[in-house]
Motif scaffolding. Structure first.
Motif, short mmCIF file in Angstrom:
data_model
loop_
_atom_site.label_atom_id
_atom_site.label_comp_id
_atom_site.label_asym_id
_atom_site.label_seq_id
_atom_site.Cartn_x
_atom_site.Cartn_y
_atom_site.Cartn_z
N GLU A 207 47.21 56.66 83.54
CA GLU A 207 46.16 56.80 84.56
C GLU A 207 45.21 55.61 84.56
OE1 GLU A 207 45.73 61.67 84.82
OE2 GLU A 207 44.28 60.51 83.67
N GLU A 215 38.50 54.88 89.11
CA GLU A 215 38.44 55.95 88.13
C GLU A 215 39.86 56.39 87.76
OE1 GLU A 215 35.79 57.13 86.59
OE2 GLU A 215 34.57 55.67 87.68
N GLU A 217 41.10 59.21 87.20
CA GLU A 217 41.54 60.41 87.91
C GLU A 217 42.17 60.10 89.26
OE1 GLU A 217 38.61 59.94 86.58
OE2 GLU A 217 38.49 61.40 84.93
N GLU A 218 41.88 58.93 89.81
CA GLU A 218 42.43 58.57 91.11
C GLU A 218 43.95 58.39 91.06
OE1 GLU A 218 40.40 55.12 92.51
OE2 GLU A 218 38.40 56.04 92.42
N ARG A 220 45.90 60.19 89.06
CA ARG A 220 46.51 61.41 88.55
C ARG A 220 47.42 62.12 89.56
NH1 ARG A 220 42.32 64.84 85.56
NH2 ARG A 220 42.49 62.96 84.27
#
Length: 251
Positions: A207, A215, A217-218, A220
């Motif tokens: 990730e 970030e 999480e982008e 994921r």
């Protein structure tokens, strides 16, 4: 000769029968021993159970990525088995409540509607009944599940009585199911992640690297879509999905 004709008719009358209901509303009966997979083309569930406020069980429609349509289920346990079937890359067909079987067993006419019929890419057919493990201790329940299995295995089909799986596996697949449909994650993002992910790296590492200046999480969703499709794998039964999960490339 007349006596022989009567005997033959009784045998035919007592032979196990399968009834299949089709999407156009028609129903077809076939001798169970003559039933083939192609009989289920354009078929629908034998019965339709709708969720009603106050009902003890949990029923609904699951939007399957495998079938491209909705598959009915009648309990949370059935939904769990349905999720695992939809997640299995070898499963290419799913039918809920595919038929009604009627047979004379131990001198009594009995009927049964299995929960699911699964078809694999190798042509194997597996009929699945879902039942909590505690219910299987009841001799009547065990018998009601045993005789359909004997008849179906006689066709060369597999038969499974399913009572659950590792909770972590089910919950992880339930989470990944949010990414099961094409288009939920842009294809360009998925293909970029596939090109750049490194076999054997941890999810958190992948990730961070894929996100670049953004970030972590982008990145994921694309990795989750790859895990659902089976192009990436990790040990989903070991525990909840986390950044420490090791990713493996498939194919």
């Amino acid at each position: 000769m007349a006596g022989q004709h009567v005997i033959r008719s009784r045998r035919e009358r007592d032979a196990p029968v399968a009834s299949i209901r089709y999407l156009d509303g028609t129903t077809r009966q076939v001798p169970l021993q003559q039933m083939r997979l192609q009989d289920f083309v354009e078929s629908g569930p034998w019965r339709r159970v709708r969720a009603v406020h106050g009902m003890a069980h949990f029923s609904g429609d699951y939007a399957s990525a495998t079938t491209g349509g909705h598959v009915v289920y009648e309990s949370r346990l059935e939904l769990a088995r349905l999720l695992l079937a939809d997640f299995d890359p070898c499963v290419v067909g799913i039918y809920a409540q595919p038929l009604r079987m009627v047979a004379r067993v131990d001198g009594k006419v009995r009927s049964h509607v299995p929960d699911f019929l699964l078809v694999t890419d190798s042509g194997l057919v597996r009929v699945v009944n879902v039942k909590p493990a505690s219910r299987l201790e009841n001799p009547r329940v065990a018998f009601a599940l045993a005789w359909p299995g004997s008849l179906l295995e006689g066709l060369g089909w597999e038969y499974e009585v399913w009572s659950g799986a590792e909770p972590s596996l089910v919950e992880n697949v339930r989470f990944l199911a949010a990414y099961r449909h094409r288009g939920v994650v842009p294809e360009a993002d998925v293909e970029r992640a596939w090109r750049e992910v490194v076999d054997g790296e941890e999810l958190a590492v992948a990730e961070r690297r894929l996100a670049g200046d953004g970030e972590p999480e982008e990145a994921r969703p694309a990795l989750m879509a790859l895990l659902w499709s089976g192009r990436l794998t990790t040990d989903l039964a070991a525990g909840p999905l986390s950044g420490e999960c090791v990713l493996r490339r498939c194919g």
